[in-house]
Design a protein around this motif. Sequence first.
Motif, PDB file in Angstrom:
ATOM      1  N   MET A   1      18.613  12.191  13.955  1.00  0.00           N
ATOM      2  CA  MET A   1      18.031  13.267  13.159  1.00  0.00           C
ATOM      3  C   MET A   1      17.900  14.557  13.955  1.00  0.00           C
ATOM      4  O   MET A   1      17.063  14.678  14.833  1.00  0.00           O
TER       5      MET A   1
ATOM      6  N   GLU B   1      17.665  18.840  13.361  1.00  0.00           N
ATOM      7  CA  GLU B   1      17.369  19.781  12.289  1.00  0.00           C
ATOM      8  C   GLU B   1      18.693  20.358  11.810  1.00  0.00           C
ATOM      9  O   GLU B   1      19.480  20.857  12.596  1.00  0.00           O
ATOM     10  N   SER B   2      18.920  20.257  10.538  1.00  0.00           N
ATOM     11  CA  SER B   2      20.177  20.729   9.990  1.00  0.00           C
ATOM     12  C   SER B   2      20.024  20.937   8.499  1.00  0.00           C
ATOM     13  O   SER B   2      19.197  20.306   7.851  1.00  0.00           O
TER      14      SER B   2
ATOM     15  N   GLU C   1      23.710  15.271   4.657  1.00  0.00           N
ATOM     16  CA  GLU C   1      23.532  13.878   5.076  1.00  0.00           C
ATOM     17  C   GLU C   1      22.203  13.623   5.785  1.00  0.00           C
ATOM     18  O   GLU C   1      21.735  12.489   5.837  1.00  0.00           O
ATOM     19  N   THR C   2      21.570  14.653   6.339  1.00  0.00           N
ATOM     20  CA  THR C   2      20.299  14.427   7.021  1.00  0.00           C
ATOM     21  C   THR C   2      19.225  13.929   6.059  1.00  0.00           C
ATOM     22  O   THR C   2      18.271  13.292   6.482  1.00  0.00           O
ATOM     23  N   GLU C   3      19.401  14.187   4.767  1.00  0.00           N
ATOM     24  CA  GLU C   3      18.474  13.654   3.758  1.00  0.00           C
ATOM     25  C   GLU C   3      18.518  12.129   3.720  1.00  0.00           C
ATOM     26  O   GLU C   3      17.594  11.494   3.220  1.00  0.00           O
TER      27      GLU C   3
ATOM     28  N   CYS D   1      20.799  10.253   8.585  1.00  0.00           N
ATOM     29  CA  CYS D   1      21.958  10.145   9.466  1.00  0.00           C
ATOM     30  C   CYS D   1      22.516  11.530   9.735  1.00  0.00           C
ATOM     31  O   CYS D   1      22.044  12.526   9.188  1.00  0.00           O
ATOM     32  N   ARG D   2      23.554  11.568  10.568  1.00  0.00           N
ATOM     33  CA  ARG D   2      24.154  12.845  10.953  1.00  0.00           C
ATOM     34  C   ARG D   2      25.654  12.677  11.071  1.00  0.00           C
ATOM     35  O   ARG D   2      26.136  11.713  11.662  1.00  0.00           O
TER      36      ARG D   2
END
Length: 145
Positions: free
Chosen positions: A86, A88-89, A93-95, A98-99
């Motif tokens: 995780m 900050e972005s 997909e961070t929701e 994952c990244r």
Amino acid sequence: MRVNGTAAAARIVERARRDRRGALVFTIGTGCCESTAPFLYENFWPGPDSEQVGEVAGIPVFAPAYLRALYPADDGVTVDVEEGSMAESMSIETEYGCRFILRDPHGVPIDHQDQVVCDVPESVSALRSRGRQDLPEALRGVRMR
């Protein structure tokens, strides 16, 4: 430059496609802090010098000219997923916890290549314990709004 995606990346894209109403697009090389990270956005215009360099689960992947020049001809990278990574972005997909990351043709994450490792003595390390830290007198009464 040629970009493709792993099955794991395709699963996250499919999930985002179900959850979103707008057009999805990947862009690489447009992040301020993660300049080669793949970003998945909704209703995003990639920019005037960006061209499509591949797709992941039917979603186009765009890259700007400077990045395409680093991967001539069919040199490629793969969009993959790191679970639980995780950062900050604003990438969708961070929701999902994952990244997206890029991997080279050998599976090595792009951001882990050419890492410089150094041994910093404790006496100069910024991580050493410094004890209690007090604000300078001039800043003690300052109020921030």
